[in-house]
Design an enzyme around this catalytic site. Structure first.
Site, PDB file in Angstrom:
ATOM      1  N   GLN A   1      39.588  14.509 -22.470  1.00 46.94           N
ATOM      2  CA  GLN A   1      38.267  13.883 -22.453  1.00 46.94           C
ATOM      3  C   GLN A   1      37.383  14.607 -21.444  1.00 46.94           C
ATOM      4  O   GLN A   1      37.207  14.148 -20.323  1.00 46.94           O
ATOM      5  CB  GLN A   1      38.433  12.408 -22.072  1.00 46.94           C
ATOM      6  CG  GLN A   1      37.183  11.603 -22.087  1.00 46.94           C
ATOM      7  CD  GLN A   1      36.820  11.144 -23.461  1.00 46.94           C
ATOM      8  OE1 GLN A   1      37.659  10.696 -24.209  1.00 46.94           O
ATOM      9  NE2 GLN A   1      35.562  11.249 -23.806  1.00 46.94           N
ATOM     10  N   PHE A   2      36.856  15.764 -21.838  1.00 48.42           N
ATOM     11  CA  PHE A   2      36.062  16.566 -20.899  1.00 48.42           C
ATOM     12  C   PHE A   2      34.842  15.812 -20.386  1.00 48.42           C
ATOM     13  O   PHE A   2      34.335  16.099 -19.304  1.00 48.42           O
ATOM     14  CB  PHE A   2      35.655  17.910 -21.520  1.00 48.42           C
ATOM     15  CG  PHE A   2      34.512  17.830 -22.470  1.00 48.42           C
ATOM     16  CD1 PHE A   2      33.216  18.053 -22.041  1.00 48.42           C
ATOM     17  CD2 PHE A   2      34.726  17.530 -23.814  1.00 48.42           C
ATOM     18  CE1 PHE A   2      32.144  17.988 -22.923  1.00 48.42           C
ATOM     19  CE2 PHE A   2      33.668  17.462 -24.702  1.00 48.42           C
ATOM     20  CZ  PHE A   2      32.376  17.686 -24.256  1.00 48.42           C
ATOM     21  N   THR A   3      34.376  14.798 -21.113  1.00 45.79           N
ATOM     22  CA  THR A   3      33.184  14.070 -20.687  1.00 45.79           C
ATOM     23  C   THR A   3      33.422  13.263 -19.413  1.00 45.79           C
ATOM     24  O   THR A   3      32.461  12.832 -18.774  1.00 45.79           O
ATOM     25  CB  THR A   3      32.659  13.147 -21.801  1.00 45.79           C
ATOM     26  OG1 THR A   3      33.682  12.213 -22.170  1.00 45.79           O
ATOM     27  CG2 THR A   3      32.233  13.961 -23.020  1.00 45.79           C
TER      28      THR A   3
END
Length: 150
Positions: free
Chosen positions: A78-80
């Site tokens: 989940q790079f966000t």
């Protein structure tokens, strides 16, 4: 490295209409990997996840670890989670690690977690459009960041 741990009654990850991973009781973990994260950060995080006592004992007190209750885990990249929101209204992900750093660290985290748990950890698929479903139990949601170890 940042993670969001959600204690779940059930969770699943679906990609292109096919279920990639599903679990009953356990954790759904979202993981964001920063540009300066290392395998030492991942290993520290694994120890914290496995030792975390957020499952009820016989008295209804959160006093048991995931291993003690025989729970399962799904880990979703989940790079966000690495979003910077200081300027304006559009988040920036400049602090997220590039693929050549984040993919090996994600895989290391999942493998180390599987080894620590003594069983396979479910995953999503790095970089895919995933549909994540969960039934949060409690709700219990805990955020951890290797930049705040103390």
């Amino acid at each position: 490295m940042r993670i969001v741990i959600q204690r779940v009654s059930r969770a699943s990850v679906t990609i292109d209409g096919l279920v990639k991973s599903s679990i009953g009781k356990g954790y759904l973990i979202l993981i964001g990997i920063g540009e300066d994260d290392t395998t030492e950060d991942a290993d520290w995080m694994v120890k914290k996840v496995v030792g975390l006592r957020v499952f009820d004992d016989e008295n209804g007190v959160m006093n048991r670890s995931i291993q003690e209750v025989g729970g399962d885990i799904i880990v979703v990249s989940q790079f966000t989670l690495m979003a910077s929101y200081k300027k304006g209204n559009r988040p920036s992900w400049l602090k997220a690690a590039p693929h050549n750093v984040s993919i090996p660290l994600y895989e290391h985290f999942c493998e180390a977690l599987s080894e620590a748990m003594g069983k396979r950890v479910g995953t999503g698929e790095f970089g895919s459009d995933m549909k994540v479903e969960l039934l949060n139990d409690g709700p219990v949601t805990i955020c951890m960041d290797t930049k705040n170890k103390e």
